[in-house]
Scaffold this motif. Structure first.
Motif, mmCIF file in Angstrom:
data_model
loop_
_atom_site.group_PDB
_atom_site.id
_atom_site.type_symbol
_atom_site.label_atom_id
_atom_site.label_comp_id
_atom_site.label_asym_id
_atom_site.label_seq_id
_atom_site.Cartn_x
_atom_site.Cartn_y
_atom_site.Cartn_z
ATOM 1 N N LYS A 1 43.177 36.188 34.484
ATOM 2 C CA LYS A 1 42.766 35.108 35.378
ATOM 3 C C LYS A 1 43.410 35.312 36.748
ATOM 4 O O LYS A 1 44.575 35.666 36.850
ATOM 5 C CB LYS A 1 43.201 33.740 34.837
ATOM 6 C CG LYS A 1 42.523 33.355 33.552
ATOM 7 C CD LYS A 1 41.106 32.952 33.811
ATOM 8 C CE LYS A 1 40.450 32.477 32.537
ATOM 9 N NZ LYS A 1 39.051 32.234 32.695
ATOM 10 N N TYR A 2 42.622 35.084 37.778
ATOM 11 C CA TYR A 2 43.165 35.135 39.125
ATOM 12 C C TYR A 2 43.648 33.742 39.495
ATOM 13 O O TYR A 2 43.030 32.745 39.157
ATOM 14 C CB TYR A 2 42.096 35.570 40.121
ATOM 15 C CG TYR A 2 41.707 37.014 39.983
ATOM 16 C CD1 TYR A 2 42.442 38.003 40.627
ATOM 17 C CD2 TYR A 2 40.632 37.392 39.211
ATOM 18 C CE1 TYR A 2 42.097 39.330 40.504
ATOM 19 C CE2 TYR A 2 40.273 38.714 39.078
ATOM 20 C CZ TYR A 2 41.010 39.684 39.727
ATOM 21 O OH TYR A 2 40.673 41.000 39.604
ATOM 22 N N GLN B 1 33.515 36.330 38.111
ATOM 23 C CA GLN B 1 34.739 36.970 38.595
ATOM 24 C C GLN B 1 35.748 37.180 37.474
ATOM 25 O O GLN B 1 36.612 38.042 37.563
ATOM 26 C CB GLN B 1 35.401 36.151 39.710
ATOM 27 C CG GLN B 1 34.596 36.089 40.979
ATOM 28 C CD GLN B 1 33.692 34.870 41.021
ATOM 29 O OE1 GLN B 1 33.429 34.216 40.022
ATOM 30 N NE2 GLN B 1 33.189 34.561 42.204
ATOM 31 N N SER B 2 35.661 36.395 36.419
ATOM 32 C CA SER B 2 36.642 36.500 35.335
ATOM 33 C C SER B 2 36.338 37.656 34.377
ATOM 34 O O SER B 2 37.202 38.072 33.620
ATOM 35 C CB SER B 2 36.721 35.189 34.550
ATOM 36 O OG SER B 2 35.516 34.964 33.850
ATOM 37 N N GLN C 1 38.451 30.833 40.553
ATOM 38 C CA GLN C 1 37.773 31.992 39.986
ATOM 39 C C GLN C 1 36.620 31.511 39.128
ATOM 40 O O GLN C 1 36.790 30.689 38.246
ATOM 41 C CB GLN C 1 38.764 32.792 39.136
ATOM 42 C CG GLN C 1 38.147 33.969 38.434
ATOM 43 C CD GLN C 1 39.152 34.686 37.549
ATOM 44 O OE1 GLN C 1 40.311 34.324 37.492
ATOM 45 N NE2 GLN C 1 38.701 35.702 36.868
ATOM 46 N N ARG D 1 35.915 41.400 33.385
ATOM 47 C CA ARG D 1 36.388 42.688 33.895
ATOM 48 C C ARG D 1 35.178 43.577 34.161
ATOM 49 O O ARG D 1 34.397 43.871 33.257
ATOM 50 C CB ARG D 1 37.340 43.335 32.910
ATOM 51 C CG ARG D 1 38.645 42.568 32.784
ATOM 52 C CD ARG D 1 39.651 43.420 32.028
ATOM 53 N NE ARG D 1 40.916 42.750 31.935
ATOM 54 C CZ ARG D 1 41.903 42.912 32.821
ATOM 55 N NH1 ARG D 1 41.754 43.715 33.828
ATOM 56 N NH2 ARG D 1 43.034 42.282 32.658
#
Length: 156
Positions: free
Chosen positions: A96-97, A118-119, A114, A121
């Motif tokens: 997680k960002y 975006q989560s 996020q 990969r």
């Protein structure tokens, strides 16, 4: 030099699926063309499987070398006792960002959160996508072998 090599590996990693998609588009156009002969369908679909598998292997190799260079860079930063500029400070092992406070303050244009896409990969997502291309090509081979009239209906 290590940073440059890591960046080069990363660039090659993401060039691989782009080239593979171009090849897949060309091969699927042949395989699914009503006017293609059975040998053309077999050859193009078989090549589609091969391109997908080769691309997945090449992406894996580039990613491995990229991660090795990055690990070496982290080790070097620790050994020299310098800040870890090679790491993204906003990345956490959970995948997680999190937006750092110094980027989320007023006047900054950092994202608020996020999202789902975006989560995921990207590497895993692309390997899955290439695997789907391989499966589609295997399905085309099976259809052409056992039910050829699906791809090439008889003309009346």
């Amino acid at each position: 030099m290590l940073i440059q090599r890591e960046m080069d590996q990363d660039a090659m990693l993401w060039e691989t699926p782009t080239i593979a998609l171009t090849a897949q588009a060309f091969l699927l156009t042949i395989a699914l063309n009503r006017d293609s002969t059975a040998p053309a369908v077999y050859i193009s679909a078989a090549l589609g499987v091969i391109v997908a598998v080769l691309s997945m292997q090449l992406m894996a190799k580039h990613r491995f070398l990229n991660e090795m260079d990055r690990a070496q860079l982290h080790r070097l930063e620790e050994e020299l006792d310098i800040p870890h500029i090679s790491r993204r400070s906003y990345f956490f092992p959970s995948g997680k960002y999190a937006i750092p406070h110094n980027l989320s303050t007023a006047g900054r244009s950092a994202p608020k959160k996020q999202g789902l896409l975006q989560s995921i990969r990207s590497y895993n997502f692309w390997v899955l996508g290439l695997g789907i291309f391989a499966a589609v090509n295997v399905a085309i081979l099976a259809i052409e072998l056992w039910w050829p009239t699906i791809l090439h209906p008889p003309t009346l």
